[in-house]
Scaffold this active site. Sequence first.
Site, mmCIF file in Angstrom:
data_model
loop_
_atom_site.group_PDB
_atom_site.id
_atom_site.type_symbol
_atom_site.label_atom_id
_atom_site.label_comp_id
_atom_site.label_asym_id
_atom_site.label_seq_id
_atom_site.Cartn_x
_atom_site.Cartn_y
_atom_site.Cartn_z
ATOM 1 N N GLU A 17 0.824 -1.213 0.000
ATOM 2 C CA GLU A 17 0.000 0.000 0.000
ATOM 3 C C GLU A 17 0.861 1.267 0.000
ATOM 4 O O GLU A 17 0.384 2.345 0.366
ATOM 5 C CB GLU A 17 -0.943 -0.020 1.193
ATOM 6 C CG GLU A 17 -1.908 -1.187 1.184
ATOM 7 C CD GLU A 17 -2.778 -1.231 2.417
ATOM 8 O OE1 GLU A 17 -3.745 -0.451 2.480
ATOM 9 O OE2 GLU A 17 -2.504 -2.040 3.318
ATOM 10 N N SER A 204 -6.307 -2.363 1.526
ATOM 11 C CA SER A 204 -6.571 -1.790 0.206
ATOM 12 C C SER A 204 -6.881 -2.853 -0.848
ATOM 13 O O SER A 204 -6.643 -2.652 -2.033
ATOM 14 C CB SER A 204 -5.394 -0.922 -0.269
ATOM 15 O OG SER A 204 -5.304 0.242 0.510
ATOM 16 N N TYR A 273 -9.157 2.677 -6.484
ATOM 17 C CA TYR A 273 -8.185 3.730 -6.757
ATOM 18 C C TYR A 273 -7.944 4.069 -8.231
ATOM 19 O O TYR A 273 -7.468 5.157 -8.529
ATOM 20 C CB TYR A 273 -6.830 3.346 -6.133
ATOM 21 C CG TYR A 273 -6.889 3.119 -4.653
ATOM 22 C CD1 TYR A 273 -7.196 4.157 -3.781
ATOM 23 C CD2 TYR A 273 -6.657 1.862 -4.109
ATOM 24 C CE1 TYR A 273 -7.261 3.945 -2.418
ATOM 25 C CE2 TYR A 273 -6.713 1.647 -2.740
ATOM 26 C CZ TYR A 273 -7.015 2.699 -1.903
ATOM 27 O OH TYR A 273 -7.078 2.484 -0.561
ATOM 28 N N ARG A 312 -11.856 3.306 10.528
ATOM 29 C CA ARG A 312 -13.030 3.153 9.670
ATOM 30 C C ARG A 312 -13.512 1.718 9.826
ATOM 31 O O ARG A 312 -12.718 0.777 9.729
ATOM 32 C CB ARG A 312 -12.683 3.420 8.209
ATOM 33 C CG ARG A 312 -13.921 3.579 7.309
ATOM 34 C CD ARG A 312 -13.573 3.501 5.830
ATOM 35 N NE ARG A 312 -13.174 2.154 5.458
ATOM 36 C CZ ARG A 312 -12.015 1.854 4.852
ATOM 37 N NH1 ARG A 312 -11.146 2.799 4.552
ATOM 38 N NH2 ARG A 312 -11.721 0.601 4.552
ATOM 39 N N ASP A 314 -16.034 -1.294 8.553
ATOM 40 C CA ASP A 314 -16.720 -1.715 7.333
ATOM 41 C C ASP A 314 -17.695 -2.855 7.632
ATOM 42 O O ASP A 314 -17.350 -3.807 8.359
ATOM 43 C CB ASP A 314 -15.712 -2.185 6.286
ATOM 44 C CG ASP A 314 -14.719 -1.098 5.903
ATOM 45 O OD1 ASP A 314 -14.966 0.076 6.226
ATOM 46 O OD2 ASP A 314 -13.686 -1.433 5.283
ATOM 47 N N GLU A 328 -14.603 -5.577 8.806
ATOM 48 C CA GLU A 328 -13.290 -5.320 9.389
ATOM 49 C C GLU A 328 -13.196 -3.892 9.900
ATOM 50 O O GLU A 328 -14.040 -3.042 9.602
ATOM 51 C CB GLU A 328 -12.182 -5.573 8.374
ATOM 52 C CG GLU A 328 -12.201 -4.658 7.160
ATOM 53 C CD GLU A 328 -11.107 -5.015 6.157
ATOM 54 O OE1 GLU A 328 -10.721 -6.195 6.091
ATOM 55 O OE2 GLU A 328 -10.636 -4.091 5.474
ATOM 56 N N ASN A 330 -10.393 -0.751 9.954
ATOM 57 C CA ASN A 330 -9.168 -0.242 9.353
ATOM 58 C C ASN A 330 -8.645 0.861 10.267
ATOM 59 O O ASN A 330 -9.265 1.923 10.389
ATOM 60 C CB ASN A 330 -9.465 0.297 7.948
ATOM 61 C CG ASN A 330 -8.213 0.588 7.156
ATOM 62 O OD1 ASN A 330 -7.240 1.090 7.695
ATOM 63 N ND2 ASN A 330 -8.250 0.295 5.877
ATOM 64 N N GLY A 334 -7.510 5.169 4.261
ATOM 65 C CA GLY A 334 -7.076 6.168 3.304
ATOM 66 C C GLY A 334 -7.427 7.557 3.793
ATOM 67 O O GLY A 334 -8.501 7.775 4.355
#
Length: 369
Positions: A17, A204, A273, A312, A314, A328, A330, A334
Amino acid sequence: MKTRRTVAVLFGGQSGEHEVSLVSAHAVMKALDREKYDVLSIGIGKDGRWLSGPGVLAALVAEANPIMLPTSFTNAQESEVTPGPVAHLTSMIPDTGRPSVARLLPPGIDVVFPVLHGPKGEDGTIQGLLELAALPYVGCGVAASAVGMDKALMKAAFAAADLPLLPWLLVRRRDFARAPSEVCERIEAALHYPVFVKPANMGSSVGVSKATNRASLRTALAEAGRYDRRIVVEQGIAAREIEVSILGNEDPLASTPGEIVPSGEWYDYEAKYIDDASKTYIPAPIDHAETARVQELAIKAFQALDGAGLARVDFLLDKQSGELWLNEVNTMPGFTPISMYAKMWSADGLAYPTLLDRLIELALSRTKE
C-alpha cells in the site's frame, strides 16, 4: 517560546500500500494549518530507507509504481509535488545493523502522524517504535494496530465481543503448498462458493480475490500467499458495503454511515483507486434503525480492539436477508479529502483541516493519560 507544534508526517513504507500512503500523506500535509504547525516530512522507501526534508514526497513519487498510484492523484495532484532537498536519516535494511531511534527520528518533534497503510506501518511496528521514542502519535496503539491489521486475530477479538461475523477459515500458506487439494476440500466443506480469499495482513484489497469454483480458489490462495503466510477465507454473500468513521479515545463517536457501490463485481484495488467509476453515497440510503445499529456496532468493534484516535469500520448488509455483518476495522484508512473516512465526517460538518486538528489533540491527550 515555541508557538507552533512540530508535526512529523510519516509515509511511504514497505507494504503493498506504499503508493496509497503517498497520496494520503500529500493530502494531510497540504491541509495542516501552517499557522498552528511546522510540518516535517519523513518518508520510508520500499527498500527501507528513511528520508526527511521537503523533497521526500517527490522523491518517493518518482520511484513509485505508476500503475498503483490512484488516478485522481496522477491526474490532478502530482503537479503539486515539487522536488526539494532530501536528507538520508538511516536505513532499516538488515545488513546495515540496528539503527537507533535517534537516527530515525529528528529531534524537536511534538507529535507524529503515521500515514502508513499495511504491514510495517499500520500493524503496530511503527507504533512500538514511537512508544519507545516517547513520542505522541495519531491513531491506535501497538495492540490495536497489530490486531486490526491481522484479519484472523481481528475476527477472534470480534467473536469474543459477540459481534456478528460471517463464517470464515484460516489457511496457512505452508499447508496449501504441501496439500492444496486437502486445503480446498476443507474450505469447501465449511463454506460455499463464492468465497473471498485475503492475506491476513494486508489492506486496500491488495492480494484479495473472489473464488467461485475449485480452480479459482487455488489461484486465489496462491495469490494471497504471495503477501502473507496466513490466509483468511471468508464466506461471500450478495451484500451492500456500508462504512462508518470513528473518532475519539475513551468516548469514541461514530459518523454518519456511507455506502460504496463498486464499479466492478466487488471493491477491489482497481475499483478503489484506478478506474474512478465506483460510487459513494453519504449518508448511506438505509433507515434510522439500520443507521443506529451500524453506529452502535462500529463503536463496539473499535472498543473490542482497544482503539484510539480513529478507525473506519466496514460492514456487509445482506441484500436478501437484511442482516448486518461486521467485515473489518481499518485503523489507518485512506486519508485523502475524498477518502470515505474524511468524507463521512465532512457530511457531519467536520471539515478536513479541523479533523486533522482533532486527531492531533487526541494523540496528545492519549499520551498524557
